[in-house]
Design a protein around this motif. Structure first.
Motif, PDB file in Angstrom:
ATOM      1  N   ASP A   1      75.487  87.199  72.641  1.00 28.04           N
ATOM      2  CA  ASP A   1      74.082  87.234  73.034  1.00 28.04           C
ATOM      3  C   ASP A   1      73.671  88.697  73.080  1.00 28.04           C
ATOM      4  N   GLU A   2      72.424  88.986  72.741  1.00 30.05           N
ATOM      5  CA  GLU A   2      71.921  90.350  72.836  1.00 30.05           C
ATOM      6  C   GLU A   2      70.981  90.461  74.017  1.00 30.05           C
ATOM      7  N   VAL A   3      71.111  91.561  74.761  1.00 26.77           N
ATOM      8  CA  VAL A   3      70.249  91.793  75.936  1.00 26.77           C
ATOM      9  C   VAL A   3      69.639  93.191  75.846  1.00 26.77           C
ATOM     10  N   GLU A   4      68.475  93.324  76.439  1.00 27.72           N
ATOM     11  CA  GLU A   4      67.827  94.638  76.538  1.00 27.72           C
ATOM     12  C   GLU A   4      68.395  95.352  77.763  1.00 27.72           C
ATOM     13  N   THR A   5      68.829  96.589  77.594  1.00 28.67           N
ATOM     14  CA  THR A   5      69.416  97.329  78.709  1.00 28.67           C
ATOM     15  C   THR A   5      69.203  98.821  78.486  1.00 28.67           C
ATOM     16  N   THR A   6      69.778  99.631  79.353  1.00 28.15           N
ATOM     17  CA  THR A   6      69.696 101.090  79.199  1.00 28.15           C
ATOM     18  C   THR A   6      71.109 101.661  79.155  1.00 28.15           C
ATOM     19  N   VAL A   7      71.217 102.853  78.537  1.00 29.68           N
ATOM     20  CA  VAL A   7      72.516 103.501  78.446  1.00 29.68           C
ATOM     21  C   VAL A   7      72.324 105.016  78.427  1.00 29.68           C
ATOM     22  N   ASP A   8      73.232 105.749  79.077  1.00 27.16           N
ATOM     23  CA  ASP A   8      73.185 107.210  79.040  1.00 27.16           C
ATOM     24  C   ASP A   8      73.802 107.692  77.737  1.00 27.16           C
ATOM     25  N   PHE A   9      73.175 108.711  77.138  1.00 27.57           N
ATOM     26  CA  PHE A   9      73.651 109.209  75.851  1.00 27.57           C
ATOM     27  C   PHE A   9      73.327 110.692  75.748  1.00 27.57           C
ATOM     28  N   ALA A  10      74.258 111.456  75.149  1.00 28.68           N
ATOM     29  CA  ALA A  10      74.017 112.885  74.912  1.00 28.68           C
ATOM     30  C   ALA A  10      74.714 113.290  73.626  1.00 28.68           C
ATOM     31  N   GLU A  11      74.002 114.058  72.802  1.00 26.51           N
ATOM     32  CA  GLU A  11      74.585 114.565  71.563  1.00 26.51           C
ATOM     33  C   GLU A  11      73.951 115.918  71.272  1.00 26.51           C
ATOM     34  N   GLY A  12      74.558 116.976  71.854  1.00 25.84           N
ATOM     35  CA  GLY A  12      74.045 118.320  71.631  1.00 25.84           C
ATOM     36  C   GLY A  12      72.819 118.656  72.462  1.00 25.84           C
ATOM     37  N   GLN A  13      72.338 117.722  73.243  1.00 24.64           N
ATOM     38  CA  GLN A  13      71.200 117.940  74.113  1.00 24.64           C
ATOM     39  C   GLN A  13      71.527 117.380  75.493  1.00 24.64           C
ATOM     40  N   PRO A  14      70.768 117.720  76.520  1.00 27.45           N
ATOM     41  CA  PRO A  14      71.058 117.214  77.859  1.00 27.45           C
ATOM     42  C   PRO A  14      71.077 115.685  77.893  1.00 27.45           C
ATOM     43  N   ARG A  15      71.932 115.185  78.736  1.00 29.23           N
ATOM     44  CA  ARG A  15      72.076 113.752  78.925  1.00 29.23           C
ATOM     45  C   ARG A  15      70.719 113.104  79.259  1.00 29.23           C
ATOM     46  N   ALA A  16      70.517 111.908  78.672  1.00 27.21           N
ATOM     47  CA  ALA A  16      69.286 111.165  78.926  1.00 27.21           C
ATOM     48  C   ALA A  16      69.596 109.675  78.904  1.00 27.21           C
ATOM     49  N   THR A  17      68.719 108.894  79.471  1.00 26.25           N
ATOM     50  CA  THR A  17      68.877 107.445  79.499  1.00 26.25           C
ATOM     51  C   THR A  17      67.953 106.822  78.455  1.00 26.25           C
ATOM     52  N   TYR A  18      68.512 105.933  77.658  1.00 26.10           N
ATOM     53  CA  TYR A  18      67.769 105.315  76.567  1.00 26.10           C
ATOM     54  C   TYR A  18      67.774 103.800  76.721  1.00 26.10           C
ATOM     55  N   GLU A  19      66.728 103.178  76.208  1.00 27.61           N
ATOM     56  CA  GLU A  19      66.702 101.720  76.118  1.00 27.61           C
ATOM     57  C   GLU A  19      67.399 101.307  74.819  1.00 27.61           C
ATOM     58  N   ARG A  20      68.355 100.446  74.940  1.00 25.86           N
ATOM     59  CA  ARG A  20      69.101  99.977  73.768  1.00 25.86           C
ATOM     60  C   ARG A  20      69.357  98.467  73.913  1.00 25.86           C
ATOM     61  N   ARG A  21      69.545  97.831  72.787  1.00 30.02           N
ATOM     62  CA  ARG A  21      70.018  96.441  72.809  1.00 30.02           C
ATOM     63  C   ARG A  21      71.543  96.462  72.885  1.00 30.02           C
ATOM     64  N   MET A  22      72.092  95.522  73.619  1.00 27.44           N
ATOM     65  CA  MET A  22      73.543  95.438  73.806  1.00 27.44           C
ATOM     66  C   MET A  22      73.989  93.993  73.577  1.00 27.44           C
ATOM     67  N   ARG A  23      75.112  93.844  72.904  1.00 32.16           N
ATOM     68  CA  ARG A  23      75.603  92.483  72.707  1.00 32.16           C
ATOM     69  C   ARG A  23      76.747  92.177  73.680  1.00 32.16           C
ATOM     70  N   LYS A  24      76.725  90.958  74.191  1.00 31.24           N
ATOM     71  CA  LYS A  24      77.734  90.501  75.137  1.00 31.24           C
ATOM     72  C   LYS A  24      78.373  89.236  74.587  1.00 31.24           C
ATOM     73  N   PRO A  25      79.713  89.151  74.604  1.00 27.51           N
ATOM     74  CA  PRO A  25      80.378  87.945  74.092  1.00 27.51           C
ATOM     75  C   PRO A  25      79.899  86.686  74.808  1.00 27.51           C
ATOM     76  N   VAL A  26      79.651  85.653  74.030  1.00 27.52           N
ATOM     77  CA  VAL A  26      79.249  84.365  74.601  1.00 27.52           C
ATOM     78  C   VAL A  26      80.493  83.656  75.127  1.00 27.52           C
ATOM     79  N   MET A  27      80.523  83.351  76.404  1.00 31.93           N
ATOM     80  CA  MET A  27      81.638  82.639  77.020  1.00 31.93           C
ATOM     81  C   MET A  27      81.189  81.216  77.341  1.00 31.93           C
ATOM     82  N   ASP A  28      81.066  80.426  76.293  1.00 33.13           N
ATOM     83  CA  ASP A  28      80.540  79.069  76.425  1.00 33.13           C
ATOM     84  C   ASP A  28      81.602  78.081  75.958  1.00 33.13           C
ATOM     85  N   SER A  29      82.157  77.314  76.886  1.00 36.48           N
ATOM     86  CA  SER A  29      83.234  76.371  76.545  1.00 36.48           C
ATOM     87  C   SER A  29      82.741  75.165  75.756  1.00 36.48           C
ATOM     88  N   ASN A  30      81.429  75.073  75.546  1.00 33.06           N
ATOM     89  CA  ASN A  30      80.870  73.959  74.780  1.00 33.06           C
ATOM     90  C   ASN A  30      80.685  74.290  73.301  1.00 33.06           C
TER      91      ASN A  30
END
Length: 275
Positions: free
Chosen positions: A121-150
């Motif tokens: 499943d994909e969810v909207e979330t935030t994540v800290d990220f830095a690449e040569g510039q000061p750390r910042a928080t970004y909105e990113r989509r994240m996938r989470k494994p589906v744990m559905d026994s059905n």
């Protein structure tokens, strides 16, 4: 009379050759990485020692050829949602003392119309990220494994997530379901061959492909027995590898298990058993 005697002689010769091939042991180096290993086998009726389809199972032959000590937890009729239970039993009885686990299951999920489902499943979330510039928080989509026994993929996610936590240092190998054809045990248990869709509109191929996908998603090797074993019960000539041409083209007989064992023997040679 002469023709009848020739036919009897030919039939006897064929039986003798088959018996001889069953006993023949393939030449295998003493350096095979799985020699002497302690291996747990999870699965369904093809692996279950109580299944009457064959007297000798593929793991019996690996035991004979490689000296593997088998711990068999497979139970007839079980589906992927039983793998956590088989894991628990193995852990209770053997703890961390095993070397590897082979998982050979999935054909009953197809027969019981288990929906394929999604891996993530994909969810909207935030994540800290830095690449040569000061750390910042970004909105990113994240996938989470589906744990559905059905669902099928959900069941695989649940099982492999558990195994990765319980046995992080052990080799885990997935085996794809083999091809299947007609099976009849009673008027309440009739299973058509794989040319038919199941009750949720899927062919067996989707269940085979999901196991292959799981190998990449969960970093576990996959041995594609569906392709590599060569067993194809939809061809009349391949009935010789299954319990009964009339009623059981689902369960391999001794000759069928030997083909599976030989395939595994050489495929496992390319994989480490102990880490």
């Amino acid at each position: 009379m002469k023709q009848i005697m020739k036919k009897i002689y030919f039939a006897a010769l064929c039986l003798l050759m088959m018996a001889s091939s069953m006993k023949a042991q393939p030449a295998m180096s003493d350096t095979h990485p799985w020699r002497g290993a302690r291996v747990a086998y999870f699965g369904d009726s093809v692996t279950d020692p109580r299944n009457s389809g064959s007297k000798v199972k593929y793991w019996h032959l690996l035991q004979q050829w490689l000296g593997i000590e088998p711990y068999v937890y497979a139970i007839s009729g079980r589906q992927w949602n039983d793998i956590p239970n088989q894991t628990d039993k193995c852990l209770q009885q053997h703890g961390d003392s095993i070397d590897a686990i082979l998982i050979f299951i999935g054909t009953n999920d197809y027969n019981h119309h288990v929906p394929i489902g999604r891996w993530f499943d994909e969810v909207e979330t935030t994540v800290d990220f830095a690449e040569g510039q000061p750390r910042a928080t970004y909105e990113r989509r994240m996938r989470k494994p589906v744990m559905d026994s059905n669902t099928y993929r959900g069941r695989i996610n649940i099982a492999l997530s558990k195994l990765k936590e319980v046995y992080p240092t052990k080799q885990i190998v997935l085996l794809t379901p083999i091809h299947r054809a007609y099976f009849y045990s009673s008027e309440k248990n009739i299973q058509p061959n794989e040319a038919y869709q199941n009750g949720c509109g899927e062919y067996i191929d989707a269940y085979v492909e999901a196991v292959k996908e799981a190998g990449n998603l969960w970093a576990v090797p996959v041995i594609d027995l569906n392709a590599l074993s060569g067993l194809y019960p939809l061809a009349a000539a391949h009935a010789q590898y299954f319990k009964s041409a009339q009623t059981d083209l689902l369960h391999p007989n001794d000759a069928g298990h030997r083909r599976i064992a030989l395939t595994l023997l050489y495929q496992l040679q390319s994989l480490p058993c102990r880490f």
